[in-house]
Design a protein around this motif. Structure first.
Motif, mmCIF file in Angstrom:
data_model
loop_
_atom_site.group_PDB
_atom_site.id
_atom_site.type_symbol
_atom_site.label_atom_id
_atom_site.label_comp_id
_atom_site.label_asym_id
_atom_site.label_seq_id
_atom_site.Cartn_x
_atom_site.Cartn_y
_atom_site.Cartn_z
ATOM 1 N N ALA A 344 197.022 22.337 88.158
ATOM 2 C CA ALA A 344 198.060 23.352 87.954
ATOM 3 C C ALA A 344 199.017 23.389 89.139
ATOM 4 C CB ALA A 344 197.416 24.718 87.745
ATOM 5 N N SER A 345 198.503 23.249 90.341
ATOM 6 C CA SER A 345 199.362 23.264 91.530
ATOM 7 C C SER A 345 200.261 22.034 91.568
ATOM 8 C CB SER A 345 198.496 23.327 92.792
ATOM 9 O OG SER A 345 197.649 24.455 92.780
ATOM 10 N N LEU A 346 199.708 20.876 91.227
ATOM 11 C CA LEU A 346 200.532 19.664 91.209
ATOM 12 C C LEU A 346 201.613 19.732 90.142
ATOM 13 C CD1 LEU A 346 197.808 16.887 91.703
ATOM 14 C CD2 LEU A 346 199.561 17.586 93.331
ATOM 15 N N GLN A 347 201.272 20.309 89.001
ATOM 16 C CA GLN A 347 202.267 20.422 87.936
ATOM 17 C C GLN A 347 203.408 21.358 88.333
ATOM 18 O OE1 GLN A 347 200.566 21.613 84.218
ATOM 19 N NE2 GLN A 347 202.437 21.248 83.047
ATOM 20 N N GLU A 348 203.081 22.466 88.959
ATOM 21 C CA GLU A 348 204.126 23.378 89.413
ATOM 22 C C GLU A 348 204.943 22.752 90.540
ATOM 23 O OE1 GLU A 348 204.558 27.938 91.216
ATOM 24 O OE2 GLU A 348 202.613 27.181 90.490
ATOM 25 N N MET A 349 204.282 22.011 91.426
ATOM 26 C CA MET A 349 204.992 21.354 92.518
ATOM 27 C C MET A 349 205.896 20.250 91.994
ATOM 28 S SD MET A 349 205.188 21.605 95.840
ATOM 29 C CE MET A 349 205.818 20.665 97.234
ATOM 30 N N ALA A 350 205.448 19.524 90.968
ATOM 31 C CA ALA A 350 206.248 18.426 90.425
ATOM 32 C C ALA A 350 207.477 18.911 89.682
ATOM 33 C CB ALA A 350 205.388 17.569 89.498
#
Length: 557
Positions: A344-350
């Motif tokens: 979830a953090s990587l998706q929001e960061m991407a």
């Protein structure tokens, strides 16, 4: 007054002669005259001179000097004790400014209850706080500790000890060798004492052996008491002929060399992780995730907010240690336990527009793959076992017998995991955890990945069997071709010459010429003849060069 009379000036003698020279006679007014004389300058001067006769000026100066030395000694003891405390706690003594250093601030804190120290700190020149004096105090402490260790070893009931040495480079690139001494006291309690760091000009076995001999000589520890050596597996350390251990063994054959157990375990963990492409790539993605976590404050905040909703006791994700492979289990467990929040953090960061968005997007694509989860799942139990083994090897009380027992226990544990039942149990336990994350469909993907891996293994085995059959068939044909001019050799000849035309350029080259035949001009199959049977190669009419390349085929008929 007789003592004072010899030291008066003519003016002083005439000022009050009744009390100095002629004597007092007016007793009727004795009280008045005595009071007047008591307050006179002559009487005060006489009292001062008489007091100085019992305490000379040199004695007074010595007393003041002794008092000053006592005060300075008291302040020096406070400084030494403060340095000892800071060094014991591993704190820096100096800072960017002398007034802001840890040592000066600690002394100011102690000066609140010490008037002498507070007065000394107010002086403009503080000689005992200079960097040179601090270094001298540290060197004195170090020499005292090392000398005490050497005295303890020399006074052992049985004079035996071992040496441990390892090298590394400091921040300036200079090679530093750390040396420790191991010994057993009279209570059979093992001790491993750090002696110091020693600079070396070169890292050859001869130079390292010279460092060991020099250290023992400075500590007054004879070589005949050396019973063991422990280094890493580098050639300059453990070489059989020119290594440091071999050169030391020439002078002391009883100094047995033992390869560092923790270093061996680290090498095993490294080889095990690099042997599998699946595990190697998964660990690399975890390392890159840790680098992103440590370098990007935004990603760190996003992950903290996302993980806190799922698990209040979330942990930070750190990069993997580049050299210590046996301590990577914690990083793997942190990623697996927070896999959902990581995605979830990587998706929001991407989805953002920062410079690290592309990196986060690439990591998101990799962590969404089932093979990444599978690689971490497979690596975790193996590295856990090796980490426990490495910790066991590093214990001060460890013995050779204990190390062998620990190795057997780990071998048994790893062998018990190498079966299909343990593999399926491991996958099911991890699937339950992954099923709670946004990878709800990943169990099916992981199952497909496992099936694909099994199919790849089966396909590789089938192709290997086909290759063996083809080689066996070719060998049978070569063995049956005893007479190359007989019609029975047509099956093998058809492999070499595709046409029966006697004027074919290939046949002409084989029959009439020994020059190389360039295969770029004629598109015929290449036959490797490097593994022909000896009975074929020994035929006098058939000579083939053993090295057949793609460009040419040297043959003489």
């Amino acid at each position: 007054m007789a003592i004072y009379q010899d030291k008066l000036t003519p003016f002083g003698a005439k000022s009050e002669p009744a009390f100095i020279t002629s004597g007092f006679k007016n007793w009727k007014k004795a009280c008045e005259k005595f009071k007047a004389h008591e307050n006179s300058h002559t009487h005060c001067h006489a009292v001062s001179v008489t007091a100085q006769e019992s305490h000379p000026i040199n004695a007074q100066l010595s007393s003041a000097l002794a008092t000053q030395q006592g005060d300075n000694r008291h302040c020096l003891e406070k400084i030494v004790s403060s340095i000892k405390y800071l060094v014991r706690q591993g704190q820096a003594l100096r800072g960017h400014d002398d007034d802001d250093s840890n040592l000066y601030q600690l002394l100011k804190n102690l000066a609140e209850d010490d008037a002498l120290l507070a007065k000394w700190l107010l002086r403009s020149q503080k000689e005992y706080l200079s960097p040179q004096i601090q270094n001298e105090i540290l060197c004195s402490m170090s020499n005292s500790i090392v000398s005490e260790i050497a005295d303890t070893i020399r006074n052992l009931p049985i004079f035996e000890f071992a040496i441990i040495m390892d090298g590394t480079q400091d921040i300036s690139g200079k090679e530093q060798e750390s040396i420790c001494l191991r010994y057993i006291d009279s209570d059979m309690k093992p001790h491993e004492e750090f002696i110091g760091l020693y600079s070396v000009s070169e890292t050859t076995g001869k130079s390292l052996a010279a460092v060991v001999k020099d250290v023992l000589l400075r500590l007054n520890l004879p070589m005949h008491g050396l019973r063991g050596q422990t280094y890493d597996g580098a050639a300059n350390m453990s070489g059989k002929h020119a290594g440091a251990q071999a050169l030391i063994k020439q002078e002391q054959p009883l100094a047995l060399f033992v390869h560092c157990g923790a270093h061996c375990t680290n090498l095993i963990a490294q080889k095990a992780c690099l042997a599998s492409v699946l595990i190697r790539d998964a660990l690399d993605w975890v390392n890159q995730l840790g680098v992103l976590f440590s370098q990007s404050g935004k990603f760190k905040a996003i992950h903290a907010a996302t993980a806190h909703t799922e698990n209040p006791s979330c942990t930070a994700i750190k990069p993997l240690c580049p050299t210590r492979w046996a301590v990577r289990s914690k990083a793997i467990r942190d990623v697996l336990s927070q896999y959902g929040s990581v995605l979830a953090s990587l998706q929001e960061m991407a989805s953002g527009a920062s410079n690290t968005a592309s990196t986060a997007n690439g990591l998101l694509g990799q962590f969404r793959k089932g093979k990444t989860v599978l690689g971490l799942i497979l690596a975790s139990p193996v590295i856990d076992e090796l980490e426990c083994l490495s910790i066991s090897f590093q214990k001060r009380t460890q013995t050779i017998a204990g190390m062998r027992t620990a190795v057997k226990v780990v071998q048994t544990s790893l062998k018990a995991k190498r079966n299909q039942e343990s593999f399926n149990t491991l996958l099911k336990r991890r699937w339950l955890r992954v099923g709670e994350t946004p990878l709800a469909g990943e169990p099916r993907r992981l199952e497909k990945e496992c099936s694909r891996l099994e199919r790849d293994v089966e396909e590789g085995s089938r192709r290997l069997a086909m290759a063996h059959n083809e080689i066996r068939h070719l060998k049978d044909e070569l063995e049956s071709a005893q007479n190359w001019n007989s019609p029975g050799s047509s099956s093998f000849s058809s492999r070499i010459r595709p046409s029966s035309d006697p004027h074919h350029p290939t046949e002409k080259a084989l029959v009439s010429s020994s020059n190389p035949l360039l295969m770029d001009d004629i598109n015929y199959p290449i036959i490797s003849v490097g593994n022909l049977p000896q009975e074929i190669l020994q035929q006098p009419s058939w000579i083939i060069a053993p090295t057949t390349t793609k460009k040419n085929l040297n043959a003489t008929w």
